[in-house]
Structure formats: C-alpha cells, structure tokens
Design an enzyme around this catalytic site. Structure first.
Site, PDB file in Angstrom:
ATOM      1  CB  CYS A 112      -0.867  -0.026   1.252  1.00  0.00           C
ATOM      2  SG  CYS A 112      -1.809   1.456   1.477  1.00  0.00           S
ATOM      3  CB  CYS A 149      -2.612   5.091   6.276  1.00  0.00           C
ATOM      4  SG  CYS A 149      -3.999   4.208   6.948  1.00  0.00           S
ATOM      5  CB  CYS A 155      -1.340  -1.795   7.871  1.00  0.00           C
ATOM      6  SG  CYS A 155      -2.769  -2.095   6.866  1.00  0.00           S
ATOM      7  CB  CYS A 195      -8.350   0.691   2.746  1.00  0.00           C
ATOM      8  SG  CYS A 195      -7.827  -0.383   4.090  1.00  0.00           S
ATOM      9  CD  GLN A 224     -15.013  -9.558  17.694  1.00  0.00           C
ATOM     10  OE1 GLN A 224     -14.021  -8.993  17.267  1.00  0.00           O
ATOM     11  NE2 GLN A 224     -15.135  -9.896  18.963  1.00  0.00           N
ATOM     12  CE1 TYR A 267     -15.917  -5.698  30.311  1.00  0.00           C
ATOM     13  CE2 TYR A 267     -15.750  -8.022  30.864  1.00  0.00           C
ATOM     14  CZ  TYR A 267     -15.509  -6.696  31.174  1.00  0.00           C
ATOM     15  OH  TYR A 267     -14.866  -6.375  32.350  1.00  0.00           O
ATOM     16  CD  GLU A 316     -21.935  -4.226  25.219  1.00  0.00           C
ATOM     17  OE1 GLU A 316     -21.156  -5.189  25.118  1.00  0.00           O
ATOM     18  OE2 GLU A 316     -21.570  -3.047  25.105  1.00  0.00           O
ATOM     19  CB  CYS A 339      -9.183  -7.641  21.193  1.00  0.00           C
ATOM     20  SG  CYS A 339      -9.692  -6.385  22.354  1.00  0.00           S
TER      21      CYS A 339
HETATM   22  N1  SAH Z   1     -18.394 -10.410  22.673  1.00  0.00           N
HETATM   23  C1  SAH Z   1     -18.789  -9.370  21.760  1.00  0.00           C
HETATM   24  C2  SAH Z   1     -18.209  -7.982  22.074  1.00  0.00           C
HETATM   25  C3  SAH Z   1     -16.751  -7.899  22.396  1.00  0.00           C
HETATM   26  S1  SAH Z   1     -16.028  -6.297  22.356  1.00  0.00           S
HETATM   27  C4  SAH Z   1     -18.449  -9.759  20.331  1.00  0.00           C
HETATM   28  O1  SAH Z   1     -17.713 -10.686  20.096  1.00  0.00           O
HETATM   29  O2  SAH Z   1     -18.992  -9.108  19.425  1.00  0.00           O
HETATM   30  C5  SAH Z   1     -16.176  -5.699  23.954  1.00  0.00           C
HETATM   31  C6  SAH Z   1     -17.562  -5.232  24.342  1.00  0.00           C
HETATM   32  O3  SAH Z   1     -17.490  -4.787  25.680  1.00  0.00           O
HETATM   33  C7  SAH Z   1     -18.122  -4.063  23.530  1.00  0.00           C
HETATM   34  O4  SAH Z   1     -19.400  -4.397  23.052  1.00  0.00           O
HETATM   35  C8  SAH Z   1     -18.204  -2.910  24.543  1.00  0.00           C
HETATM   36  O5  SAH Z   1     -19.312  -2.070  24.318  1.00  0.00           O
HETATM   37  C9  SAH Z   1     -18.352  -3.681  25.837  1.00  0.00           C
HETATM   38  N2  SAH Z   1     -17.902  -3.001  27.056  1.00  0.00           N
HETATM   39  C10 SAH Z   1     -16.866  -2.126  27.215  1.00  0.00           C
HETATM   40  N3  SAH Z   1     -16.733  -1.799  28.498  1.00  0.00           N
HETATM   41  C11 SAH Z   1     -17.668  -2.490  29.188  1.00  0.00           C
HETATM   42  C12 SAH Z   1     -18.023  -2.579  30.581  1.00  0.00           C
HETATM   43  N4  SAH Z   1     -17.359  -1.888  31.497  1.00  0.00           N
HETATM   44  N5  SAH Z   1     -19.034  -3.379  30.919  1.00  0.00           N
HETATM   45  C13 SAH Z   1     -19.727  -4.097  29.994  1.00  0.00           C
HETATM   46  N6  SAH Z   1     -19.442  -4.044  28.672  1.00  0.00           N
HETATM   47  C14 SAH Z   1     -18.428  -3.258  28.276  1.00  0.00           C
END
Ligand code: SAH
Length: 392
Positions: free
Chosen positions: A16, A22, A25, A98, A222, A251, A272, A347
């Site tokens: 790229c 940018c 990456c 991209c 994701q 989460y 969440e 992650c």
């Molecule tokens: N398991 C899901 C999301 C993972 S990403 C998937 O695979 O799609 C992390 C997530 O945590 C996000 O949706 C974000 O909004 C949430 N998050 C961030 N801080 C948080 C908290 N303190 N309590 C609850 N959720 C939270």
C-alpha cells in the site's frame, strides 16, 4: 483517480502506498512472516501459562474488514478527500483503496465525494467548525450481502437529502440502508446521539455460526467476520456447552457468543454496557427464536459484584472485554463466584497476560490457548483461553 496499490517485485506481495502515512496497518511483510511474528509474541507472553496452539490464519488476508470509516476534508487544491487522520497528528491522509476493507465500500465513497461536489455538501472542518459531513461509517455483511451507509453530519440539516439518497442508490443499488447521524461535537469517528433513517431499516443483518445478528450503527461487532466464526467456534467448544449449562456472557456486544451457546441449549445471561448493542442483543434473541437468553445493560464489573453479593454463580463465565481487559472488581467477583470454567476472549495480549496472572493467583489454571489472526497486517492478536478451577 489512480489506485494506490503496488506489488513488491521480489515477494509479489501487495503493497500500500500510504502505508507509512496512514498508520492503519503496522506490518507490511509476507503474510507467513506476520503469522510467525504473532506466534512468537503469543508464545513469549503466554507459554508460561500453557501450551500455545498454532495461530489460526486467514486463507485470503485481504478485504476482510466489514466496518469501514472515512473522514472527509479538503486537500491543498480544495478537492474533497476522504481517509483517516495520520497516526502522528491532525493531518488527513487520503486513502482511496484500502486493501483491508470490503472492496464494495470504496466505490460508494467515490460516488459520495462526487455527489458532495455536485450538491455542494462541504466536508466538516475541525479547525473552523464550518462544513457539514464529518465522516461516514459503512457496515457490510459477507453472508447476507447487506450494506449500511451512515452519513455523520455536524448539524441536522442535510440539504437535498432525498436527492442525495436517490443518487447514491441509483449508482449503488447494493446499499440496503442509509442513516444520517448527527454529531455536533466530539472526537473524529464518534457517533452522535441522534440518528435519522433515510432509507431501509437502519441496520443490517449478518449470519455467524448458524445465528442471525442485527447490527445497528453504534453497536460493537467484530470487524472480520470470517475469522470471527473461527474464534467463536473455539470459544464455544472450549466452554463445553450443552443442554442446561449456565453461562454468563460478559461484555457480550450484540449477544453473539452467548446466542451461539443458547442455540446449543445453554441458559445464558449477557451483560453489556453499550445501550445500542444491548438493544440489538435483545432483538437478536427474538430473531433467533431463543428464550433461554436474557441481557442486562450494565457495567460488567458492577453486574458481577452484585451477582457475587447475592451468592449467584454459573457453570461457565465467558468474558470478552475491550483492550483494557477486565476491571479488578470484575476479576475479584468472578473469583468469588468460582465458575468451573472461564473462557477468556482477548483482543490485547498484554492485558490478557495481566488478567491470567490474577486468575491463576485466584486458583485457576489455564488449559487452552488459541490465538486467531483477526487483524492481518496489523500487530493485533486475538486469543481464546480456557481457565479451569482447581488442580489437575
Ligand atoms: N463479545 C462481543 C463484544 C466484544 S467487544 C463480540 O464478540 O462481538 C467488547 C464489548 O465490551 C463491547 O461491546 C463494549 O461495548 C463492551 N464493554 C466495554 N466496556 C464495558 C463494561 N465496562 N461493561 C460491559 N461491557 C463493556
């Protein structure tokens, strides 16, 4: 407009031209070298806990991003450009093609820039506060083919919006929904509170692991659905889901992992923080005709503290926190609740390492570590770990 893609004459690898400016990456080397680099890092950081499995690669590590964002501005000749801010500062770098993004997005953005010029819709200027269009967010699905375009504007008035929508759809009938989001202030790429659906349903749907998911503009989802399916399969398998197993999906985003567990017979509670994602999660349970899953819109740490206080627990705790990892109160409460299994989806490997140490001190052993390459050409490593209570 010239394409920004060139090929390295020695390695044959796509390169790229805006790579350095940018910052999206960080790795520009053959894919197998990237995998090797990530494997080594995962081993360096995690092999003290357990054997680290071979990272799961992509067959084709390009065009994987189903979430595409573009900031708009003017170049020195006052031409409308779109791209991202340089990692080093406030200068907008034009990014035309991209290679990580769903290739269906760039042509839509090109059309939009042409229409902005024709219809005199000015890009928003951060310094002067003048102009209208701040940025766009596109979300796409590789399984349903649906495409969402979100136009994020500084003010509510989008002149000739009907004509703009008509012209966009004439050139790109593949767009299934268009939303205007009004964001008067805030950081680049943030969304405002108010949205107006200009065309279609205002969300898209995607399919993963046999479930269907609704995704609204502000919900977390994701960015690499091909690898996400592999990641979720690893997580659900590690959890050992079966009929009647009780699961907390902390989460949980739009409820994805928990929903797959519920489909396999588990009794699931999701938590969440993001309202929009939680609303989508509730809808998604209906969409998949699941009654054995419920969601709470709360901070995961606070939620766990409450459960631990009430003496509640679960068989399996699934946790997928943001990069910062889990909070101290989350981990302390999880240790009090003492589920037989904890599936940690991470992650960011640095915070994963920190949290695994704390779980180990609390009496858990790590029995499975599976890195997944979710973000080729970047340094990011996604990992699924299984923790089990007690000695072997
Ligand atoms: N398991 C899901 C999301 C993972 S990403 C998937 O695979 O799609 C992390 C997530 O945590 C996000 O949706 C974000 O909004 C949430 N998050 C961030 N801080 C948080 C908290 N303190 N309590 C609850 N959720 C939270």
């Amino acid at each position: 407009m010239s394409r920004k893609i060139v090929t390295d004459p020695v390695t044959g690898m796509k390169k790229c031209r805006v790579f350095k400016r940018c910052g999206g990456c960080q790795l520009q080397e053959p894919y197998k070298d990237q995998l090797e680099r990530k494997q080594q890092k995962a081993q360096r950081m995690l092999s003290k806990f357990a054997h680290v499995n071979e990272i799961l690669p992509m067959d084709d590590p390009w065009g994987y991003r189903c979430k595409v964002q573009n900031i708009f501005g003017l170049d020195s000749s006052k031409r409308i450009i779109s791209g991202i801010y340089q990692s080093s500062g406030q200068k907008l770098t034009a990014v035309e093609d991209c290679m990580l993004e769903d290739p269906r997005c760039a042509p839509v953005i090109r059309t939009l820039k042409k229409l902005m010029k024709d219809m005199r819709i000015a890009p928003y200027d951060l310094r002067t506060g003048r102009g209208l269009l701040r940025h766009t967010l596109m979300r796409t699905s590789f399984t349903t083919g649906q495409m969402m375009l979100v136009l994020v504007t500084a003010g509510p008035v989008l002149p000739a919006k009907k004509n703009l929508v008509k012209a966009l759809l004439r050139s790109h009938p593949e767009i299934t929904t268009i939303v205007q989001n009004i964001c008067p202030d805030g950081m680049p790429l943030t969304l405002g509170e108010r949205s107006e659906v200009l065309y279609g349903e205002g969300y898209i749907e995607d399919e993963l692991c046999g479930c269907r998911f609704r995704i609204s503009p502000a919900s977390f989802y994701q960015v690499n659905p091909i690898q996400t399916e592999k990641l979720y399969n690893c997580a659900v398998k590690a959890a050992g889901i079966g009929k009647g197993v009780t699961v907390i999906d902390a989460y949980c985003g739009t409820g994805t992992i928990g929903m797959i567990c519920a489909k396999n017979g588990a009794e699931v509670t999701g938590v969440e923080l993001n309202k929009s994602a939680c609303r989508d999660a509730v809808m998604n349970a209906k969409l998949n005709s699941l009654e054995n899953i419920r969601f709470y819109n709360d901070d995961a740490g606070r939620f766990m503290v409450e459960l631990a206080k009430k003496g509640e627990s679960c068989d399996v705790l699934i946790m997928d926190p943001p990069r910062a990892g889990a909070s101290r109160e989350f981990i302390e409460s999880a240790l009090k609740m003492a589920p037989a299994k904890i599936v940690y989806v991470s992650c960011k490997i640095e915070t994963l390492e920190r949290d695994l140490k704390n779980f180990r001190r609390g009496g858990y052993r790590v029995t499975y570590i599976q890195p997944v390459d979710m973000f080729p050409h970047t340094t990011g490593i996604e990992t699924v770990c299984l923790l089990e209570k007690g000695e072997k």
